[in-house]
Scaffold this active site. Structure first.
Site, short mmCIF file in Angstrom:
data_model
loop_
_atom_site.label_atom_id
_atom_site.label_comp_id
_atom_site.label_asym_id
_atom_site.label_seq_id
_atom_site.Cartn_x
_atom_site.Cartn_y
_atom_site.Cartn_z
N ARG A 95 4.95 -12.20 10.22
CA ARG A 95 5.69 -11.31 9.78
C ARG A 95 7.01 -11.23 10.67
O ARG A 95 7.21 -11.68 11.42
CB ARG A 95 4.94 -9.98 10.04
CG ARG A 95 4.36 -9.54 10.99
CD ARG A 95 3.49 -8.32 11.05
NE ARG A 95 2.58 -7.92 9.95
CZ ARG A 95 2.45 -6.99 9.59
NH1 ARG A 95 3.45 -6.02 9.71
NH2 ARG A 95 1.71 -6.64 8.47
N LYS B 94 3.83 0.88 9.54
CA LYS B 94 4.10 2.17 8.92
C LYS B 94 3.45 3.46 9.62
O LYS B 94 3.96 4.43 9.37
CB LYS B 94 3.60 1.89 7.47
CG LYS B 94 4.35 1.21 6.68
CD LYS B 94 3.74 1.26 4.99
CE LYS B 94 2.86 0.22 4.90
NZ LYS B 94 2.54 0.06 3.59
N GLU C 228 0.94 -1.25 0.04
CA GLU C 228 0.04 -0.04 -0.06
C GLU C 228 0.93 1.26 -0.19
O GLU C 228 1.81 1.40 0.97
CB GLU C 228 -1.04 0.10 1.09
CG GLU C 228 -1.88 1.00 1.26
CD GLU C 228 -2.62 1.15 2.37
OE1 GLU C 228 -2.50 0.36 3.07
OE2 GLU C 228 -3.45 2.12 2.74
P1 ATP Z 1 1.63 -1.76 8.14
O1 ATP Z 1 0.77 -2.86 8.86
O2 ATP Z 1 2.69 -1.30 8.83
O3 ATP Z 1 0.98 -0.65 7.41
P2 ATP Z 1 1.10 -3.26 6.08
O4 ATP Z 1 1.41 -4.94 6.21
O5 ATP Z 1 -0.16 -2.81 5.84
O6 ATP Z 1 2.10 -2.63 6.86
P3 ATP Z 1 1.46 -3.40 3.07
O7 ATP Z 1 2.21 -2.43 2.42
O8 ATP Z 1 0.17 -3.56 2.90
O9 ATP Z 1 1.91 -2.99 4.80
O10 ATP Z 1 2.25 -4.76 2.80
C1 ATP Z 1 2.78 -5.17 1.57
C2 ATP Z 1 3.10 -6.44 1.72
O11 ATP Z 1 4.17 -7.00 2.74
C3 ATP Z 1 2.00 -7.60 2.51
O12 ATP Z 1 1.84 -8.53 1.85
C4 ATP Z 1 2.32 -7.67 3.85
O13 ATP Z 1 1.72 -8.83 4.32
C5 ATP Z 1 3.81 -7.76 3.80
N1 ATP Z 1 4.41 -7.18 4.92
C6 ATP Z 1 4.23 -5.99 5.72
N2 ATP Z 1 5.08 -6.04 6.82
C7 ATP Z 1 5.59 -7.13 7.00
C8 ATP Z 1 6.67 -7.70 7.92
N3 ATP Z 1 6.78 -7.25 9.03
N4 ATP Z 1 7.02 -8.98 7.57
C9 ATP Z 1 6.72 -9.60 6.31
N5 ATP Z 1 5.95 -9.07 5.42
C10 ATP Z 1 5.27 -8.09 5.54
MG MG Z 2 -1.47 -3.78 4.43
#
Ligand code: ATP
Ligand code: MG
Length: 564
Positions: A264, A274, A37
């Site tokens: 994660r 984020k 995102e």
């Molecule tokens: P946040 O919760 O911090 O906003 P997010 O998961 O919403 O992070 P996205 O941009 O949606 O962030 O993530 C893109 C991809 O990266 C998704 O498939 C998510 O599952 C993966 N991802 C995000 N954070 C992690 C992490 N700490 N470890 C492994 N994969 C991750």
């Molecule tokens: Mg997400």
């Protein structure tokens, strides 16, 4: 990507992929995607997901798409789109022409919503957000049907069309799936599919839309449109999988990808959400998203971590379903391993102390040879100008010290790396008793050899004061004082755990002259001090700025061993 990657260990997701291929469950190719995102920069957790998705595609001759999950326009912007694109590419992955946006599918998503309405599987609901929450129930209590749940298909079609046309204000209506308000899985209690958002300019679609689809609705459909075979995501989506499957089962989806969850990455002494990283940036705790203390890809790149070392780390930590928190030392191990092999050696004095070599002629310069890498001859040699006045590090001198101190003491001898043995004859102090200068004498016959009958144990680095290059060096410590700053304790939040001393700036450093030719982003080992990377933003041609990437593990014994 380079072919010299180590063999990737099989993890449970690769096992699923292999089984699917063997059983012929996949027609055509393996297809994965990385779906960020664009509401912040990518961090090391994302790197894990990137390496997993692109890595599987690479190893099984499949494809991996880069898809922006851009359904929250008020939090997203084009700067993030650009930064994310750059970071994925920098990590070494390529999506060819398969760069997509969920917003590419807004029209199709709308058509599928109409299909759901026509099948009696979605309805327009006029409850307020607050009421929807109340009606949803709790983990122990079933929800209640919305009074709008049984609207006719005709009325739903009419209202949904008018939502799209902008006839209703924000928050007045939503489109909901019609599933089961008594489901034990709260995600299945008639989740919202569309909400109204006026007055936001979407970075891709501008003002074309005033209704936006929810993530849980958008994601499975985007996957299906792209023909994804394995939709890999993190564990918090496990409870959303029934909804993922429900959406695809209730529309005329072109295919039905399989959602697979993994845990994660959490890294000690940092935060990964984020929202929190955005706060660190916006509230000035760090100097930006690419601050070298940030766990972002951009920050790590600026700090001097190579893409190869990040990929190596992601392989080492593996992929499982159990929650854990990885030690920072593991990441630093990968970084050090990589730099140890590639970074040319240089000398830099971080806390300069002037040394006058009283028996060395004032106008003389000797160019002494030094190897660029002690184990890799192919990296060649360089020369170091030696002059009457040089700098050594303050920490390498003590007026008096025990015999354990192998460096320079008053009246004692030490070897200057790649140069002569000197003896400290006189210590010059200022009015406050602070040592400001040493007067030493050198032994001309000691270039590369020990003085007769004696072995000089201590070896220190130095830089000619006439030829040295002034520099700022930034030393970083962990950003948080606690290994798990996210965990609530004593009513404190993560910001209360910020380490106020995470950045030490040394503004009067002296680098060996060869470093004047370095380029922003280039990495070196400064002997005995660690690995350093020339900053890509700060500094000028005549005043260089270097970031310390990582310390040496056991610098002192190593250097001594090399010299003897
Ligand atoms: P946040 O919760 O911090 O906003 P997010 O998961 O919403 O992070 P996205 O941009 O949606 O962030 O993530 C893109 C991809 O990266 C998704 O498939 C998510 O599952 C993966 N991802 C995000 N954070 C992690 C992490 N700490 N470890 C492994 N994969 C991750
Ligand atoms: Mg997400």
């Amino acid at each position: 990507m380079s072919g010299d990657q180590p063999v990737v260990p099989i993890n449970f997701i690769r096992k699923i992929v292999e089984d699917d291929l063997k059983a012929g469950r996949i027609e055509g190719r393996i297809a994965t995607r990385f779906p960020p995102e664009p509401n912040g920069y990518l961090h090391i957790g994302h790197a894990k997901s990137i390496c997993l998705n692109f890595g599987i595609a690479e190893d099984y001759d499949g494809t991996c798409n880069l898809r922006f999950d851009d359904t929250n326009p008020h939090k997203e912007n084009i700067e993030y789109v650009q930064a994310i694109t750059e970071d994925v590419r920098w990590l070494g992955y390529d999506w060819d022409d398969r760069l997509f946006y969920a917003s590419d599918y807004f029209e199709q998503l709308y058509a599928f919503a109409v299909e759901l309405i026509n099948r009696g599987k979605a309805y327009v609901c006029d409850l307020t957000a607050e009421e929807i929450r109340e009606y949803r129930g709790t983990l122990t209590m079933a929800g209640k049907d919305s009074p709008y749940r049984n609207r006719s298909i005709t009325q739903n079609l009419d209202l949904f069309g008018r939502m799209r046309n902008g006839e209703f204000p924000d928050g007045s209506r939503v489109l909901r799936a019609r599933i089961d308000m008594a489901s034990p899985n709260i995600n299945m209690r008639d989740p919202t599919l569309y909400r109204i958002r006026h007055g936001v300019i979407h970075h891709q679609t501008g003002e074309e839309w005033c209704i936006y689809p929810m993530y849980d609705y958008t994601h499975p459909i985007s996957d299906a449109i792209e023909g994804i075979t394995h939709s890999i995501c993190t564990l918090e989506f496990e409870d959303h999988r029934p909804l993922y499957d429900w959406v695809l089962d209730n529309i005329s989806a072109p295919c039905h990808p399989q959602q697979i969850e993994f845990s994660r990455l959490n890294l000690q002494y940092t935060v990964m959400s984020k929202r929190k990283l955005t706060e660190l940036v916006n509230e000035g705790y760090v100097e930006g998203w690419d601050d070298p203390r940030m766990p972002t890809i951009a920050g790590m790149r600026r700090r001097g971590y190579s893409a190869a070392s990040i990929r190596d780390f992601c392989e080492r930590i593996g992929v499982t379903k159990s929650e854990n928190s990885v030690e920072m030392g593991m990441l630093e191990y990968s970084v050090r391993e990589d730099l140890n092999g590639h970074a040319p050696r240089r000398m830099a004095v971080l806390h300069p102390l002037r040394v006058i070599i009283t028996n060395y002629p004032d106008d003389k310069v000797e160019y002494l040879e030094a190897v660029n890498h002690p184990q890799d001859e192919s990296m060649g040699v360089r020369t170091l100008p030696f002059t009457r006045e040089i700098y050594i590090d303050r920490d390498d001198f003590r007026e008096e010290a025990s015999s354990k101190f192998k460096r320079l003491v008053s009246g004692g001898e030490v070897r200057l790396r790649y140069a002569y043995v000197i003896r400290c004859d006189e210590v010059v102090k200022d009015a406050h008793g602070e040592v400001i200068e040493l007067h030493c004498s050198y032994a001309p016959a000691t270039l590369g050899v020990n003085p007769e009958g004696r072995k000089i144990k201590g070896v220190i680095h130095w830089v000619s004061s006439r030829f040295g290059v002034p520099a700022e060096i930034r030393l970083y410590d962990r950003l948080f004082n606690h290994p798990t700053p996210d965990a609530a304790r004593d009513g404190k939040n993560y910001k209360d755990q910020i380490n106020p001393d995470s950045l030490h700036t040394l503004t009067h450093c002296i680098l060996e002259p060869r470093l004047a030719e370095s380029k922003p982003g280039e990495s070196f080992q400064f002997e005995r001090e660690g690995y350093f990377c020339r900053d890509s933003k700060l500094g000028t041609e005549s005043y260089l700025v270097f970031n310390r990437t990582v310390t040496l593990r056991d610098s002192w014994t190593k250097i001594e061993g090399q010299h003897d």
